[in-house]
Design an enzyme around this catalytic site. Structure first.
Site, PDB file in Angstrom:
ATOM      1  CG  HIS A  20      -2.307   0.508   0.646  1.00  0.00           C
ATOM      2  ND1 HIS A  20      -2.665   0.743  -0.460  1.00  0.00           N
ATOM      3  CD2 HIS A  20      -3.102   0.717   1.970  1.00  0.00           C
ATOM      4  CE1 HIS A  20      -3.600   1.208  -0.065  1.00  0.00           C
ATOM      5  NE2 HIS A  20      -3.985   1.557   0.994  1.00  0.00           N
ATOM      6  CG  ASN A  76      -8.708   4.914   4.600  1.00  0.00           C
ATOM      7  OD1 ASN A  76      -7.749   4.706   3.712  1.00  0.00           O
ATOM      8  ND2 ASN A  76      -9.451   4.532   5.093  1.00  0.00           N
ATOM      9  CG  ASN A 122     -11.018   3.949   1.383  1.00  0.00           C
ATOM     10  OD1 ASN A 122     -11.564   4.101   0.322  1.00  0.00           O
ATOM     11  ND2 ASN A 122     -10.482   3.018   1.780  1.00  0.00           N
TER      12      ASN A 122
END
Length: 228
Positions: A20, A76, A122
């Protein structure tokens, strides 16, 4: 007058080397090659690095003020950090490049696009919401996807660290495309990803139509082949 460009590496700052975080990893590699030192910039809640660059093209010299940031907030809500930097620097959306992971592409495959939906990412969604626009560029970095597409498995996949072989793939296929030299110049001056000559040639060959076979009249009687 120098053109201001902002490169944003998305990720979770507290979880280095996870899939990520590949956006941050690309900027870490670029900063290392430019001999830059990351400093914490509290107003932006980010780490940042900055350098003036000049690119010589066929027609002129392009001066660039290159700013790199890595948000310290979670993925996020990272748009808050980006928005603060953009406001202070007065950078238009067209001069913002957001680097992020992409499950839709195989490991090491890159693409760039401007605008459009967040495609379920996100971090990109947060940037869009806080900037109030989708007109920034996204550099999408393929990390692959597990065969099991269930949400829990995918979440574990993106939050786990890259395997050594995967790191090697990034070093071979991703980092060079954004490296100082032709890669960085193509990104900063033309707003595009650099493609090595070999890769361009392969793409052109794939696009070329297959040669047509001409019809040949065969003899009505079998050919007489003699073997000596």
């Amino acid at each position: 007058m120098a053109v201001k460009l902002l490169l944003v590496g998305l990720g979770n700052y507290t979880h280095p080397n996870t899939r990520h975080n590949v956006g941050m990893m690309v900027l870490d590699n670029l900063a290392k090659q430019l001999n830059l030192t990351w400093t914490q910039h509290r107003p932006w809640k980010s780490h940042m690095a900055q350098i003036p660059l000049s690119f010589v093209t066929k027609s002129n010299v392009v001066d660039v003020d290159l700013i790199l940031i890595k948000p310290r907030l979670l993925m996020n809500v990272s748009g808050t950090c980006v928005a603060k930097a953009v406001k202070e620097l007065s950078i238009p959306a067209s001069n913002i490049y957001v680097f992020h992971d992409d499950l839709q592409r195989s490991l090491g495959k890159l693409s760039i696009k401007t605008g459009g939906s967040a495609n379920g990412h996100n971090g990109v969604k947060s940037v869009m919401e806080k900037l109030g626009t989708d007109a920034f560029k996204r550099v999408r970095i393929g990390i692959g996807r597990p065969e099991d597409r269930s949400p829990d498995v995918v979440a574990d996949f993106v939050l786990n660290k890259f395997l050594p072989a995967e790191i090697a793939t990034l070093e071979e296929t991703v980092y060079p495309l954004i490296a100082p030299g032709q890669g960085l110049q193509t990104l900063c001056v033309r707003g595009e990803l650099w493609r090595p000559v070999k890769e361009k040639q392969q793409k052109q060959q794939k696009q070329q139509p297959s040669p047509k076979l001409e019809s040949v009249d065969l003899p009505s009687t079998p050919l007489d082949i003699k073997v000596q």
